[in-house]
Design a protein around this motif. Structure first.
Motif, PDB file in Angstrom:
ATOM      1  N   ASP A  78      53.791   8.039  46.518  1.00 34.77           N
ATOM      2  CA  ASP A  78      54.885   7.071  46.446  1.00 34.77           C
ATOM      3  C   ASP A  78      55.739   7.294  45.196  1.00 34.77           C
ATOM      4  OD1 ASP A  78      56.553   4.946  46.733  1.00 34.77           O
ATOM      5  OD2 ASP A  78      55.014   3.402  46.630  1.00 34.77           O
ATOM      6  N   LEU A 137      54.308   4.850  52.335  1.00 36.60           N
ATOM      7  CA  LEU A 137      53.517   4.704  53.549  1.00 36.60           C
ATOM      8  C   LEU A 137      53.334   3.229  53.869  1.00 36.60           C
ATOM      9  CD1 LEU A 137      50.763   7.329  52.717  1.00 36.60           C
ATOM     10  CD2 LEU A 137      52.625   7.619  54.339  1.00 36.60           C
ATOM     11  N   SER A 138      53.049   2.934  55.134  1.00 42.08           N
ATOM     12  CA  SER A 138      52.821   1.549  55.520  1.00 42.08           C
ATOM     13  C   SER A 138      51.482   1.066  54.984  1.00 42.08           C
ATOM     14  CB  SER A 138      52.837   1.423  57.047  1.00 42.08           C
ATOM     15  OG  SER A 138      51.724   2.094  57.609  1.00 42.08           O
ATOM     16  N   ALA A 139      51.385  -0.253  54.814  1.00 40.68           N
ATOM     17  CA  ALA A 139      50.161  -0.844  54.283  1.00 40.68           C
ATOM     18  C   ALA A 139      48.975  -0.563  55.198  1.00 40.68           C
ATOM     19  CB  ALA A 139      50.348  -2.345  54.100  1.00 40.68           C
ATOM     20  N   THR A 165      48.432   1.947  57.168  1.00 43.07           N
ATOM     21  CA  THR A 165      47.996   3.342  57.070  1.00 43.07           C
ATOM     22  C   THR A 165      47.205   3.591  55.793  1.00 43.07           C
ATOM     23  OG1 THR A 165      49.934   4.027  58.323  1.00 43.07           O
ATOM     24  CG2 THR A 165      48.782   5.723  57.068  1.00 43.07           C
ATOM     25  N   GLU A 168      51.290   9.770  60.083  1.00 39.17           N
ATOM     26  CA  GLU A 168      52.110   9.854  58.879  1.00 39.17           C
ATOM     27  C   GLU A 168      52.404  11.308  58.507  1.00 39.17           C
ATOM     28  OE1 GLU A 168      53.480   7.417  57.306  1.00 39.17           O
ATOM     29  OE2 GLU A 168      52.525   5.809  58.452  1.00 39.17           O
TER      30      GLU A 168
END
Length: 800
Positions: free
Chosen positions: A215, A222-224, A226, A510
């Motif tokens: 990040d 990324l999504s939480a 994932t 992802e």
């Protein structure tokens, strides 16, 4: 392989005394012969009571399972050498059959899991890195549990009053509700559940680091869902492997996990001894109090105490090249300052009970390895091997041709190698000592695999055969198998399958630059290496670092992709690391008589809970302090130094094909794997034909450990001022106290060193928030000769 027979001493070259052990009956014999009291675990059936002849006599000692008495179990003349000695004479088989899973144990376990996970994650982004673990959590859980049991109404008290008044039949609802929340004193197993669950929750911190780096440095959020799923996947996969390795890594009598014994003995001492009647427990609190107040001096006001060097004092005014040579030899107060010859540390936070608890055979291999490492570092640098003199004497960074730090961020753009920038800045270099450390680390991995197969292969086969026949050498596991239901193999298999699917979802869903095939290879690597790591860690108390292998293979298979390198290492090395840690916890559960299925559920609970908490804390810190964290200097409250170092390591291995390929400058580094394996093969052949030399058993030389420590300092112990103190403390405890003061060793050593750990960490925790900047503005202590903030703390010359 070394036998656990009581007539064999593990270190023939040292003056040790043979220990006596007690034969442990098989399951069938135990079931047929013993009728165990459900409250205490003792049996009195075979004790003959003499007729009363008017003489006052001592009551017969209670018998443990296997027919030994309390006195035999702790006999003062026994010297602890083997795993069987520790099982039979050091660790009590006492089981009060007290409950482990209660409302208060689960509630406090949840609170402490959150606390340890939050603090571990926060310190990943702090200027000061503090480890919140071990005895510190044990003491917090002890005080919270005692406060709960004493402050709230206790159901057992009201039940006793109700019965004293003639109450019969069904207990009133109000008493049952009270008992649900608070029944009986704070128990050992409740306490153990809190500590072990909290440790499981903090294990997710290393996995979350991957997402933080992605990040921050590559702008790939990324999504939480994932992030949490992948973190749980990594943790649970390690746990699934741990379950399959139980016969060799948990149930085996030699699987002691020596470094965890201070925690076990502290837990038992706090619950089985009273201060008024127990001298060892009084000394525990004396040691805790004294160390607590002392630690403020070396940790804050007087840091010279952590690096006392007479040679540095004598040469503090030297200049020029002479100063550089003297600092290379005697300096050690700062990372990469020097090799720290004759430098002593009087700061317990760096010595720790872990180093004093390791067995003597490891202490000997470690000390010999350190001596070789010191000589090799000096030889490599001053002989200019790998152009060592063109770079700093010690450095863990990638370096440019002029010795300055390599511009990694300019060479990698958005996580991908920029070939034009690489051509401009050239291939990076390593310091000569660090290249040597990388070579030895790979040699240790090759030696690890070969040693486990050649020396312990037969024992591993016998362990699994014994598990199928339900026959065990460890009396603690015999007791657990007799009284508690074991966790089925299928449960661990289901955990493996579930965690594999979670990880597969992450890889497919992802864009993490890790192909599915590489994900599977990383897991296979973890599955292959984990048994070897667990075996050596369980028997020696210290493992072999395998992260270099994971990162090197990732760099070769996924070249020029640092993010993919991070994920490959996460699903291989972090899985191995979690496997070892969870096997350690399972063994602690056996020592503390926590039911296996309770351990299974609470460890999974801690692992899953830790995944959510670590993500929540990480994402809040990253979003609120992005600019500070990208700049590794940060401020007094937040710093990205740790996460930046992690990213630097990944990017360096992404250049593996340029650094380590055939014909490259450091092509010998990967060849170290084969050389380490060859050394062990030669060692095994020599042991076969010449098993002993003047009474010294040659198989007590553990080549993986020796090789690892022969290259350990440049990469893993660069603050060298603590090395001599760790070795001295280890030999004092394991050679002198263990052999010549065995009663002090068994009754006091683990409790006192555990108290030192808890006290130093408590002091350091307070300092972190009050003056080190973890809770706001940092307040540095004024500079004086004992706090030389403008130079080296050991007062070695800077060469300016």
């Amino acid at each position: 392989m070394p036998t656990t027979d009581s007539n064999t001493t593990s270190l023939g070259g040292l003056d040790t005394t043979e220990a006596k052990t007690v034969d442990v009956p098989s399951h069938g014999a135990t079931n047929a012969e013993l009728a165990v009291n459900e409250k205490t675990g003792y049996t009195f059936e075979d004790v003959e009571v003499p007729e009363d002849d008017g003489e006052i006599k001592a009551a017969p000692l209670p018998l443990y399972e296997g027919g030994e008495t309390e006195e035999d179990n702790g006999s003062e003349d026994v010297i602890i050498i083997t795993g069987a000695d520790a099982s039979n004479h050091l660790l009590s088989i006492r089981d009060d059959f007290d409950p482990a899973v209660t409302f208060r144990s689960l509630f406090l376990a949840t609170i402490l899991s959150g606390f340890q996970a939050v603090m571990t994650q926060i310190y990943n982004f702090k200027p000061t890195l503090v480890s919140i673990q071990g005895t510190f959590i044990v003491l917090i859980a002890y005080f919270l549990g005692r406060a709960w049991a004493n402050a709230l109404p206790r159901g057992d008290y009201f039940e006793a009053r109700w019965r004293a008044k003639g109450g019969q039949g069904k207990i009133p609802t109000w008493i049952r509700v009270m008992s649900f929340f608070n029944y009986g004193p704070w128990g050992l197993k409740e306490h153990a559940i809190c500590s072990i669950t909290a440790t499981s929750a903090s294990n997710a911190s290393a996995s979350v680091t991957v997402f933080a780096a992605q990040d921050l440095f590559y702008n790939l959020p990324l999504s939480a869902v994932t992030v949490v799923l992948s973190t749980i996947s990594i943790g649970l996969f390690g746990y699934g492997i741990a379950g399959l390795l139980r016969p060799i890594a948990v149930w085996h009598v030699d699987a002691v996990y020596w470094g965890s014994l201070p925690t076990v003995k502290t837990l038992q001492g706090l619950h089985w001894q009273e201060i008024k009647s127990s001298k060892p427990l009084r000394y525990f609190w004396y040691a805790f109090t004294g160390m607590f107040f002392y630690e403020f001096f070396p940790a804050y006001m007087f840091p010279w105490l952590n690096s006392v060097s007479i040679p540095c004092l004598a040469s503090m005014h030297a200049t020029g090249n002479k100063a550089s040579i003297l600092t290379n030899l005697f300096g050690g107060s700062l990372n990469n300052e020097g090799i720290g010859l004759f430098n002593l540390s009087f700061d317990w936070q760096y010595i720790t009970s872990f180093n004093t608890a390791l067995p003597l055979k490891l202490q000997a291999n470690q000390a010999a390895g350190y001596l070789v490492c010191l000589a090799a570092m000096l030889g490599i640098y001053y002989s200019n091997t790998w152009d060592a003199k063109s770079y700093p004497f010690m450095s863990t960074r990638l370096l440019s041709a002029d010795g300055s730090p390599y511009p990694i961020t300019k060479v990698f753009t958005s996580g991908v190698l920029n070939h034009e920038a690489l051509a401009q800045y050239g291939i990076p270099s390593l310091s000569g000592t660090f290249a040597y450390a990388m070579f030895m680390a790979n040699a240790a991995i090759g030696a690890l695999i070969t040693h486990c197969i050649l020396f312990w292969g037969g024992d591993i086969k016998r362990a699994y055969k014994s598990a199928r026949a339900e026959s065990y050498d460890d009396r603690h596991h015999n007791h657990m198998a007799k009284h508690y239901k074991e966790t089925p193999w299928l449960w661990y298999g289901a955990v493996l399958l579930f965690s594999f699917i979670l990880g597969l979802v992450v890889v497919i869903k992802e864009n993490i630059s890790l192909p599915v095939w590489a994900y599977i290879v990383s897991l296979l690597l973890g599955i292959f290496i984990a048994p070897f790591s667990c075996i050596i860690n369980s028997r020696f108390g210290n493992g072999i670092a395998t992260n270099n292998l994971s990162k090197m293979l990732a760099g070769l298979m996924l070249p020029e992709r640092p993010v993919g390198n991070m994920y490959f290492a996460a699903w291989s090395h972090n899985v191995i690391q979690n496997t070892v840690l969870l096997c350690n916890d399972l063994k602690m559960g056996e020592y503390l008589k926590v039911p296996p299925r309770v351990m299974f559920l609470t460890q999974i609970y801690g692992t899953v809970l830790g995944g959510f908490i670590n993500y929540a804390v990480m994402i809040s810190i990253v979003k609120g302090n992005r600019d500070l964290l990208i700049n590794s200097n940060g401020d007094a409250s937040w710093s990205g130094a740790t996460i930046q170092s992690y990213n630097t390591n990944a990017t360096s291995w992404a250049l593996a094909k340029y650094l380590y390929k055939t014909g490259a400058k450091y092509h010998m580094v990967p060849i170290g794997l084969a050389i380490g394996a060859a050394i062990v093969v030669a060692h095994r052949i020599v042991c076969h034909f010449v098993p002993k030399i003047r009474g010294f058993a040659l198989d007590n030389i553990n080549m993986p450990q020796f090789i690892q420590f022969a290259g350990y300092i440049p990469s893993s112990a660069s603050q060298t001022c603590v090395i001599f103190s760790q070795v001295i403390a280890g030999f004092f405890v394991q050679f002198y106290l263990r052999n010549y003061r065995p009663r002090i060793f068994k009754d006091y050593m683990y409790l006192v060193t555990g108290a030192f750990d808890g006290a130093s960490l408590t002091a350091l925790f307070i300092l972190s928030f009050v003056v080190f900047g973890a809770g706001g503005r940092a307040i540095p202590f004024p500079s004086w000769w004992g706090n030389n903030v403008n130079g080296n703390y050991d007062l070695c010359p800077t060469g300016d």
